[in-house]
Design an enzyme around this catalytic site. Sequence first.
Site, PDB file in Angstrom:
ATOM      1  N   SER A 119       0.780  -1.154   0.046  1.00 38.40           N
ATOM      2  CA  SER A 119       0.061  -0.075   0.035  1.00 38.40           C
ATOM      3  C   SER A 119       0.830   1.183   0.010  1.00 38.40           C
ATOM      4  CB  SER A 119      -0.864  -0.100   1.245  1.00 38.40           C
ATOM      5  OG  SER A 119      -0.176  -0.598   2.504  1.00 38.40           O
ATOM      6  N   HIS A 140      -2.319  -2.602  -6.377  1.00 32.00           N
ATOM      7  CA  HIS A 140      -3.141  -2.523  -4.915  1.00 32.00           C
ATOM      8  C   HIS A 140      -4.599  -2.666  -4.996  1.00 32.00           C
ATOM      9  CE1 HIS A 140      -3.403   0.778  -1.626  1.00 32.00           C
ATOM     10  NE2 HIS A 140      -3.480  -0.744  -1.073  1.00 32.00           N
ATOM     11  N   GLU A 152      -5.538  -0.151  -7.615  1.00 24.88           N
ATOM     12  CA  GLU A 152      -4.379   0.893  -8.401  1.00 24.88           C
ATOM     13  C   GLU A 152      -3.447   0.148  -8.896  1.00 24.88           C
ATOM     14  OE1 GLU A 152      -3.781   4.707  -5.483  1.00 24.88           O
ATOM     15  OE2 GLU A 152      -3.770   2.918  -4.249  1.00 24.88           O
ATOM     16  N   ASN A 190      -3.757   5.884  -0.547  1.00 23.32           N
ATOM     17  CA  ASN A 190      -3.424   6.269   0.762  1.00 23.32           C
ATOM     18  C   ASN A 190      -2.610   7.435   1.145  1.00 23.32           C
ATOM     19  OD1 ASN A 190      -4.552   3.832   2.012  1.00 23.32           O
ATOM     20  ND2 ASN A 190      -2.539   2.431   1.084  1.00 23.32           N
TER      21      ASN A 190
HETATM   22  N1  CAA Z   1     -16.748 -10.432   0.820  1.00 27.13           N
HETATM   23  C1  CAA Z   1     -18.116 -10.215   0.071  1.00 27.13           C
HETATM   24  N2  CAA Z   1     -18.909  -9.195   0.509  1.00 27.13           N
HETATM   25  C2  CAA Z   1     -18.836  -8.468   1.365  1.00 27.13           C
HETATM   26  C3  CAA Z   1     -17.674  -8.527   2.322  1.00 27.13           C
HETATM   27  C4  CAA Z   1     -16.770  -9.629   1.984  1.00 27.13           C
HETATM   28  N3  CAA Z   1     -15.563  -9.522   2.568  1.00 27.13           N
HETATM   29  N4  CAA Z   1     -17.890  -7.478   3.162  1.00 27.13           N
HETATM   30  C5  CAA Z   1     -19.044  -7.232   2.743  1.00 27.13           C
HETATM   31  N5  CAA Z   1     -19.657  -7.440   1.838  1.00 27.13           N
HETATM   32  C6  CAA Z   1     -20.836  -7.132   1.186  1.00 27.13           C
HETATM   33  C7  CAA Z   1     -22.167  -7.381   1.824  1.00 27.13           C
HETATM   34  O1  CAA Z   1     -22.664  -8.650   1.845  1.00 27.13           O
HETATM   35  C8  CAA Z   1     -23.019  -6.438   1.364  1.00 27.13           C
HETATM   36  O2  CAA Z   1     -23.674  -6.715   0.286  1.00 27.13           O
HETATM   37  P1  CAA Z   1     -25.002  -6.071  -0.459  1.00 27.13           P
HETATM   38  O3  CAA Z   1     -24.720  -4.546  -0.869  1.00 27.13           O
HETATM   39  O4  CAA Z   1     -25.334  -7.101  -1.510  1.00 27.13           O
HETATM   40  O5  CAA Z   1     -26.014  -6.327   0.824  1.00 27.13           O
HETATM   41  C9  CAA Z   1     -21.959  -4.910   1.313  1.00 27.13           C
HETATM   42  O6  CAA Z   1     -20.757  -5.603   1.164  1.00 27.13           O
HETATM   43  C10 CAA Z   1     -22.286  -4.155   2.314  1.00 27.13           C
HETATM   44  O7  CAA Z   1     -22.005  -4.914   3.354  1.00 27.13           O
HETATM   45  P2  CAA Z   1     -22.705  -4.662   5.162  1.00 27.13           P
HETATM   46  O8  CAA Z   1     -24.256  -4.413   4.699  1.00 27.13           O
HETATM   47  O9  CAA Z   1     -22.270  -6.035   5.740  1.00 27.13           O
HETATM   48  O10 CAA Z   1     -21.907  -3.651   5.558  1.00 27.13           O
HETATM   49  P3  CAA Z   1     -21.978  -1.899   5.418  1.00 27.13           P
HETATM   50  O11 CAA Z   1     -23.118  -1.540   4.533  1.00 27.13           O
HETATM   51  O12 CAA Z   1     -21.542  -1.417   6.465  1.00 27.13           O
HETATM   52  O13 CAA Z   1     -20.679  -1.933   4.324  1.00 27.13           O
HETATM   53  C11 CAA Z   1     -18.559  -1.695   3.935  1.00 27.13           C
HETATM   54  C12 CAA Z   1     -19.369  -2.441   4.698  1.00 27.13           C
HETATM   55  C13 CAA Z   1     -18.572  -2.186   2.309  1.00 27.13           C
HETATM   56  C14 CAA Z   1     -17.001  -2.194   4.486  1.00 27.13           C
HETATM   57  C15 CAA Z   1     -18.502  -0.065   4.026  1.00 27.13           C
HETATM   58  O14 CAA Z   1     -18.672  -0.047   5.428  1.00 27.13           O
HETATM   59  C16 CAA Z   1     -17.415   0.532   3.430  1.00 27.13           C
HETATM   60  O15 CAA Z   1     -17.414   0.738   2.179  1.00 27.13           O
HETATM   61  N6  CAA Z   1     -16.368   0.987   4.255  1.00 27.13           N
HETATM   62  C17 CAA Z   1     -15.204   1.638   3.954  1.00 27.13           C
HETATM   63  C18 CAA Z   1     -14.363   0.938   3.273  1.00 27.13           C
HETATM   64  C19 CAA Z   1     -12.781   1.345   3.033  1.00 27.13           C
HETATM   65  O16 CAA Z   1     -12.813   2.690   2.945  1.00 27.13           O
HETATM   66  N7  CAA Z   1     -12.089   0.583   2.336  1.00 27.13           N
HETATM   67  C20 CAA Z   1     -10.898   1.106   1.838  1.00 27.13           C
HETATM   68  C21 CAA Z   1      -9.768   0.785   3.006  1.00 27.13           C
HETATM   69  S1  CAA Z   1      -8.314   1.611   2.674  1.00 27.13           S
HETATM   70  C22 CAA Z   1      -7.511   0.372   1.812  1.00 27.13           C
HETATM   71  O17 CAA Z   1      -7.956  -0.767   1.655  1.00 27.13           O
HETATM   72  C23 CAA Z   1      -6.238   0.745   1.066  1.00 27.13           C
HETATM   73  C24 CAA Z   1      -5.030   0.201   2.118  1.00 27.13           C
HETATM   74  O18 CAA Z   1      -3.929  -0.019   1.482  1.00 27.13           O
HETATM   75  C25 CAA Z   1      -5.223   0.698   3.410  1.00 27.13           C
END
Ligand code: CAA
Length: 291
Positions: A119, A140, A152, A190
């Site tokens: 990352s 990424h 990315e 990031n």
């Molecule tokens: N596998 C498959 N499906 C998944 C899953 C997984 N691991 N996790 C969640 N889902 C699916 C759920 O089944 C659900 O599907 P539907 O839309 O069909 O119902 C959907 O994703 C939404 O999940 P939830 O209803 O359980 O929960 P939510 O609505 O609160 O969403 C989230 C969860 C998608 C994580 C949301 O909170 C979100 O987008 N959060 C921000 C995530 C983010 O910013 N990620 C980037 C981080 S930075 C990074 O990764 C880079 C780095 O290098 C650090």
Amino acid sequence: MDIRTVGIVGAGQMGNGIAHVFALAGFDVLMNDISEDALNKAVALIDGNLERQVSRDKISAEAKAAAMGRIRTTTKLHELGPSDLIIEAATERETIKQAIFEDLLPHIQPHTILTSNTSSISITRLASRTDRPEKFMGFHFMNPVPVMQLVELIRGIATDEPTYRALLAVVEKLGKTAASAEDFPAFIVNRILMPMINEAVYTLYEGVGSVKSIDESLKLGANHPMGPLELADFIGLDTCLAIMNVLHDGLADTKYRPCPLLTKYVEAGWLGRKTQRGFYDYRGETPVPTR
Ligand code: CAA
């Protein structure tokens, strides 16, 4: 070139999500980890996440079964040798990543593309330690990999055009969207996201707001799906700190200094969800703020 077989190094949070999306898109996946237990846990997690997609009518039961059938695991790194594409998704430490590529080199094919899901670490520097900097790229993924649309693609200084095009085609086959980033510390997502999270920790550290009020402010006031502290716990506070250090060292600008409170949480071993404690305590029914 036609990429069919994919080797994934690391069965953690990112590795298992990457295996999930590649298997679902029809690639043959071989996932490697030093721990047999981590591999078993990853396969169980993929099974559960695919099942969730079946139950929400996102994929069919047949597609799930076919995807599970395409995933194999091994604790022997050299068995990834025949893969067309290798994605390293091990711990975010440069020495570990370098050692993995060094161990892989004698076993891979002349056409094998090497990538890292780092990352923040320099792709050019990782590539320069291999025998094929022109076939090396940053690849990424975002967490949770099955849900997040973006990937990315980061070219090192030596990466050639056919390698870049091959990965663009892979991203398309995954049904995801590629963003090209230049090889500078922490790339695009990031570079922007981590200083925001770090600033949220400063906001807490300086007593401007509580964990609850900071997270609620960004969720309800800026329509973020998660508050920044909740998101930090989700990503892992050790990862957040490591990325801030890469920004601070790599860009030599004090605006990237990691918040001392973030360092303190990491020193305590309160790394977020994965250790059940971070800015929230996850040991009970519902998460409870720790400050
Ligand atoms: N596998 C498959 N499906 C998944 C899953 C997984 N691991 N996790 C969640 N889902 C699916 C759920 O089944 C659900 O599907 P539907 O839309 O069909 O119902 C959907 O994703 C939404 O999940 P939830 O209803 O359980 O929960 P939510 O609505 O609160 O969403 C989230 C969860 C998608 C994580 C949301 O909170 C979100 O987008 N959060 C921000 C995530 C983010 O910013 N990620 C980037 C981080 S930075 C990074 O990764 C880079 C780095 O290098 C650090």
